[in-house]
Design an enzyme around this catalytic site. Structure first.
Site, PDB file in Angstrom:
ATOM      1  N   ILE A  64       0.805  -1.211   0.000  1.00 37.53           N
ATOM      2  CA  ILE A  64       0.000   0.000   0.000  1.00 37.53           C
ATOM      3  C   ILE A  64       0.849   1.276   0.000  1.00 37.53           C
ATOM      4  CG2 ILE A  64      -0.111   0.143   2.543  1.00 37.53           C
ATOM      5  CD1 ILE A  64      -3.167   0.592   2.021  1.00 37.53           C
ATOM      6  N   LYS A  65       2.102   1.129   0.471  1.00 41.35           N
ATOM      7  CA  LYS A  65       2.958   2.303   0.656  1.00 41.35           C
ATOM      8  C   LYS A  65       3.559   2.814  -0.647  1.00 41.35           C
ATOM      9  CE  LYS A  65       2.669   2.766   5.170  1.00 41.35           C
ATOM     10  NZ  LYS A  65       2.301   3.985   5.859  1.00 41.35           N
ATOM     11  N   ASP A  66       3.384   2.080  -1.742  1.00 40.35           N
ATOM     12  CA  ASP A  66       3.823   2.618  -3.041  1.00 40.35           C
ATOM     13  C   ASP A  66       3.066   3.907  -3.339  1.00 40.35           C
ATOM     14  OD1 ASP A  66       5.292   0.335  -3.204  1.00 40.35           O
ATOM     15  OD2 ASP A  66       4.300  -0.475  -4.986  1.00 40.35           O
ATOM     16  N   GLY A  81       4.762   6.662  -1.205  1.00 43.24           N
ATOM     17  CA  GLY A  81       6.088   7.051  -1.712  1.00 43.24           C
ATOM     18  C   GLY A  81       5.959   7.956  -2.919  1.00 43.24           C
TER      19      GLY A  81
END
Ligand code: PMP
Length: 305
Positions: A44-46, A49
């Site tokens: 999910i952190k793409d 970022g």
């Protein structure tokens, strides 16, 4: 789909519909899980970022020579490093030693430098160390996901609207894990604006403090807090669901075995919480949850026995 940068593959992930054939869903209700582990960096952190870098450039906080520094359990580091490569930015991540070796290898594979802090100092120790580094290194940018309003904003602008559109605005309850709180707060804020009656359920592992229990270590990785995330303060949250390691891992393994969903333990915990939420609700409800990352980054931690 032809792309010329891997960042173009971020978002628009599939939404998995659990039906009665998957699980005996009580009361004719349905669970939908957003398969965020299918983002190119595996989490999910793409989304975060990519959003942090775009916003950093737009606001002038980042220039072509900026060094990105961030405390992270790993997924935010992978997401940042993946987008940073596009702009050839240097990345340094401060990671408490206990977090999975696979995530650290992936950050390194994407060109990042890793600095360890002692496990017993928790994420607070990593935050302190990154602040020291940011003060020492010239032209550095410390997004600081735990405090930065860009964190929930990344999900408000992407995940919230995707879910709303995919389900034609028909969602009764939103259930999601809380680490930094960015995913939960950003998505929940968007959904609540559109759907004032939606229920909001935060998920934490045992050992996290949101339900008032004492802080201690846990095996479920990526969710759980030592302090209340500031992003939660503007939301009315109906309930926090506390899931034990045992239950979280049991569901994580079932999801692999029954549905071929190779997800991490925070997904198992989210699914457990979504099932509990269905039990509380009337007939025929639509409960949405998030599966944040992939199982293969926890193989060394025996996610599958
Ligand atoms: N699950 C996993 C595996 C994670 O790495 C994270 C981020 N720490 C989360 C859930 C929770 O996301 P957030 O930080 O947005 O609360």
């Amino acid at each position: 789909m032809i792309i010329t940068s891997i960042t173009e593959a971020i978002g628009q992930t599939p939404l998995y519909q659990f039906t009665a054939k998957d699980y005996p869903m009580p009361k004719g209700s349905t669970i939908y899980a957003k398969l965020e582990y299918l983002n190119p960096g595996g989490s999910i952190k793409d989304r975060l970022g990519h959003y942090l870098l775009l916003n950093g450039f737009a606001s002038g906080k980042i220039t072509k020579d900026t060094v990105i520094i961030e405390p992270t359990a790993g997924n935010t580091g992978i997401g940042l490093a993946l987008s940073a490569l596009k702009y050839q930015l240097k990345t340094i991540f401060v990671v408490p030693e206990k977090f999975s070796i696979e995530k650290q290898q992936l950050m390194k594979a994407l060109g990042a430098t890793i600095i360890h802090t002692p496990s017993e100092d928790g994420i607070k120790g990593a935050i302190e160390k990154s602040k020291i580094l940011a003060a020492e290194i010239e032209n550095s940018y410390l997004p600081l996901q735990f405090e930065n309003p860009d964190n929930p904003a990344a999900y408000y602008h992407t995940l919230g609207s995707e879910l709303f559109q995919e389900l034609n605005g028909s969602i009764d309850s939103f259930v999601a894990g809380i680490g930094s709180g960015g995913t939960f707060a950003g998505t929940a804020t968007f959904l609540k604006e559109q759907l004032p009656d939606i229920r909001l359920i935060g998920v934490e592992p045992e050992g996290s403090i949101l339900n008032g229990g004492p802080s201690h270590s846990h095996e479920i990785e990526g969710i759980g807090v030592e302090f209340v995330p500031p992003f939660l303060s503007s939301l009315t949250i109906d309930q926090f669901e506390t899931i034990s390691d045992q239950e979280g891992f049991d569901f994580t393994r079932q999801l692999a075995k029954n549905q071929a969903l190779l997800v991490g333990s925070s997904s198992g915990a989210a699914f457990a919480a979504a099932l509990k939420e269905i039990q509380r609700l009337p007939q025929g409800q639509r409960v949405v949850t998030i599966f944040p990352d992939a199982a293969d980054r926890y193989l060394s931690k025996h996610i599958y026995p």
